[in-house]
Scaffold this motif. Structure first.
Motif, PDB file in Angstrom:
ATOM      1  N   ALA A   9      29.775  20.891  65.682  1.00  0.00           N
ATOM      2  CA  ALA A   9      31.195  20.598  65.852  1.00  0.00           C
ATOM      3  C   ALA A   9      31.554  20.518  67.335  1.00  0.00           C
ATOM      4  O   ALA A   9      32.335  19.651  67.759  1.00  0.00           O
ATOM      5  CB  ALA A   9      32.038  21.671  65.159  1.00  0.00           C
ATOM      6  N   GLU A  10      30.972  21.408  68.139  1.00  0.00           N
ATOM      7  CA  GLU A  10      31.222  21.379  69.583  1.00  0.00           C
ATOM      8  C   GLU A  10      30.680  20.099  70.210  1.00  0.00           C
ATOM      9  O   GLU A  10      31.299  19.516  71.106  1.00  0.00           O
ATOM     10  CB  GLU A  10      30.592  22.609  70.241  1.00  0.00           C
ATOM     11  N   LEU A  11      29.522  19.667  69.755  1.00  0.00           N
ATOM     12  CA  LEU A  11      28.934  18.423  70.263  1.00  0.00           C
ATOM     13  C   LEU A  11      29.857  17.246  69.965  1.00  0.00           C
ATOM     14  O   LEU A  11      30.173  16.434  70.855  1.00  0.00           O
ATOM     15  CB  LEU A  11      27.558  18.205  69.641  1.00  0.00           C
ATOM     16  N   ILE A  12      30.311  17.158  68.717  1.00  0.00           N
ATOM     17  CA  ILE A  12      31.187  16.052  68.319  1.00  0.00           C
ATOM     18  C   ILE A  12      32.502  16.104  69.092  1.00  0.00           C
ATOM     19  O   ILE A  12      32.998  15.080  69.581  1.00  0.00           O
ATOM     20  CB  ILE A  12      31.447  16.099  66.807  1.00  0.00           C
ATOM     21  N   GLY A  13      33.059  17.295  69.206  1.00  0.00           N
ATOM     22  CA  GLY A  13      34.330  17.434  69.909  1.00  0.00           C
ATOM     23  C   GLY A  13      34.240  17.084  71.384  1.00  0.00           C
ATOM     24  O   GLY A  13      35.132  16.428  71.939  1.00  0.00           O
ATOM     25  N   THR A  14      33.163  17.503  72.035  1.00  0.00           N
ATOM     26  CA  THR A  14      33.000  17.201  73.462  1.00  0.00           C
ATOM     27  C   THR A  14      32.701  15.725  73.676  1.00  0.00           C
ATOM     28  O   THR A  14      33.146  15.117  74.656  1.00  0.00           O
ATOM     29  CB  THR A  14      31.902  18.080  74.083  1.00  0.00           C
ATOM     30  N   PHE A  15      31.964  15.143  72.748  1.00  0.00           N
ATOM     31  CA  PHE A  15      31.745  13.688  72.769  1.00  0.00           C
ATOM     32  C   PHE A  15      33.083  12.954  72.760  1.00  0.00           C
ATOM     33  O   PHE A  15      33.321  12.036  73.550  1.00  0.00           O
ATOM     34  CB  PHE A  15      30.908  13.291  71.548  1.00  0.00           C
ATOM     35  N   PRO A  84      24.351  30.038  74.727  1.00  0.00           N
ATOM     36  CA  PRO A  84      23.381  28.954  74.938  1.00  0.00           C
ATOM     37  C   PRO A  84      23.551  27.802  73.957  1.00  0.00           C
ATOM     38  O   PRO A  84      23.491  26.627  74.358  1.00  0.00           O
ATOM     39  CB  PRO A  84      22.030  29.660  74.744  1.00  0.00           C
ATOM     40  N   ALA A  85      23.773  28.098  72.685  1.00  0.00           N
ATOM     41  CA  ALA A  85      23.930  27.043  71.684  1.00  0.00           C
ATOM     42  C   ALA A  85      25.191  26.228  71.944  1.00  0.00           C
ATOM     43  O   ALA A  85      25.184  24.986  71.856  1.00  0.00           O
ATOM     44  CB  ALA A  85      23.978  27.644  70.284  1.00  0.00           C
ATOM     45  N   TYR A  86      26.274  26.903  72.259  1.00  0.00           N
ATOM     46  CA  TYR A  86      27.536  26.206  72.521  1.00  0.00           C
ATOM     47  C   TYR A  86      27.436  25.345  73.774  1.00  0.00           C
ATOM     48  O   TYR A  86      27.844  24.173  73.778  1.00  0.00           O
ATOM     49  CB  TYR A  86      28.681  27.219  72.669  1.00  0.00           C
ATOM     50  N   ILE A  87      26.904  25.901  74.867  1.00  0.00           N
ATOM     51  CA  ILE A  87      26.838  25.148  76.121  1.00  0.00           C
ATOM     52  C   ILE A  87      25.909  23.946  75.985  1.00  0.00           C
ATOM     53  O   ILE A  87      26.231  22.841  76.453  1.00  0.00           O
ATOM     54  CB  ILE A  87      26.399  26.071  77.275  1.00  0.00           C
TER      55      ILE A  87
END
Length: 234
Positions: A9-15, A84-87
Motif C-alpha cells: 500500500a505504501e508503494l502504491i501510495g508513494t507512486f 525497513p519495509a516501509y522505507i
C-alpha cells in the motif's frame, strides 16, 4: 493487516504521490495559456496525499514518506522494526512514479532531463536561487511542522474522519511556501525518484533531501509526543 500488504500500500501510495505531484509540475505547470502554476502544483501534491489517505490510510497509515515513518517512530506512533519495509516500499514507489512520469514526458518532442523532472535542489538548482543553508532550514522546519500536523490530526482526541483533509491541506501549504526555495521535498522518496533519473547535480544534492526532512520529522515527532502528553498513544 500483514506487513507485506501494508508495504505494498505504501508503494502504491508513494507512486501516486510522485506521479501526481511531480507530474503536475513537469506536464502541467507551464502548459501554454492554461498552465496550473505554483498554486496548481501545490494543490496537486496535497490532493495525492488526501486521496491516498482515504484510500490506504486504514491499511498502512498512509505515510508515503520515509521521514514521516521515522518521525512517527520518534513520536511513539510506529514500530521501528517495520521501518525497513516501509522505507524500501516508499523509495521503490517513488522511483516507479518518476519512471512512469519520464515515459510520459519524453513522448513530447524536445523533452530533456535537463529540465530536472521536478528534482529538488539548492543554490543554482533552487527555483529561487536559495542557498544550501536556506534550503536546509526550510526542509527541516516544513517537515517538522508536517509531523506535528500529522500527529495532531490523527490523535484519538481529534475530530474523527478529518485527518486526510488536514494533512492534504498541510502539504499544499508547505508547497506554497517552499517551492521557490527547494522545489519542496519534505520527503526523501519523492526526491530520490526524479534524482535517480536526472543524475548529475540532482544526485549530488540528494543528501540534503534525506538529512533535513528526517531531522525535521524527528523534531516534529518528539515535539508532538511532548505536546500531546507523555502517555499519548494517538
Amino acid at each position: 493487516m500483514n506487513l507485506t500488504k501494508r508495504a505494498a500500500a505504501e508503494l502504491i501510495g508513494t507512486f501516486w504521490l510522485v506521479l501526481g505531484g511531480c507530474g503536475s509540475a513537469v506536464l502541467a505547470a507551464a502548459f501554454p495559456n492554461v498552465g496550473i502554476g505554483l498554486l496548481g502544483v501545490s494543490l496537486a501534491f496535497g490532493l495525492t496525499v488526501l486521496t491516498m489517505a482515504f484510500t490506504i490510510g486504514h491499511i498502512s497509515g498512509c505515510h508515503l514518506n520515509p521521514a514521516v515513518s521515522i518521525g512517527l517512530v520518534a513520536g511513539g506512533r510506529f514500530k521501528a522494526a517495520e521501518l525497513p519495509a516501509y522505507i524500501a516500499a516508499q523509495v521503490i514507489g517513488g522511483v516507479l512514479g518518476a519512471a512512469v512520469l519520464y515515459l510520459i514526458a519524453s513522448g513530447k518532442a524536445g523533452f530533456s532531463l535537463a529540465g530536472g523532472l521536478a528534482s529538488n535542489g539548492f543554490g543554482e538548482h533552487s527555483p529561487g536561487g536559495y542557498s544550501v543553508m536556506a534550503a536546509f532550514v526550510c526542509e527541516v522546519v516544513m517537515t517538522g511542522m508536517f509531523l506535528v500536523i500529522i500527529m495532531g490530526a490523527t490523535d484519538k482526541r481529534a475530530p474523527a474522519g478529518f485527518a486526510p483533509i488536514a494533512i492534504g491541506l498541510a502539504l499544499t501549504l508547505i508547497h506554497l511556501i517552499s517551492i521557490p526555495v527547494t522545489n519542496t521535498s519534505v520527503n526523501p522518496a519523492r526526491s530520490t525518484g526524479p534524482a535517480l533519473l536526472v543524475g548529475d547535480w540532482a544526485l549530488a544534492q540528494l543528501w540534503l533531501f534525506w538529512v533535513a526532512p528526517i531531522g525535521g520529522a524527528v523534531i516534529g515527532g518528539v515535539l508532538y509526543r511532548w505536546l500531546g502528553g507523555s502517555d499519548d498513544k494517538g
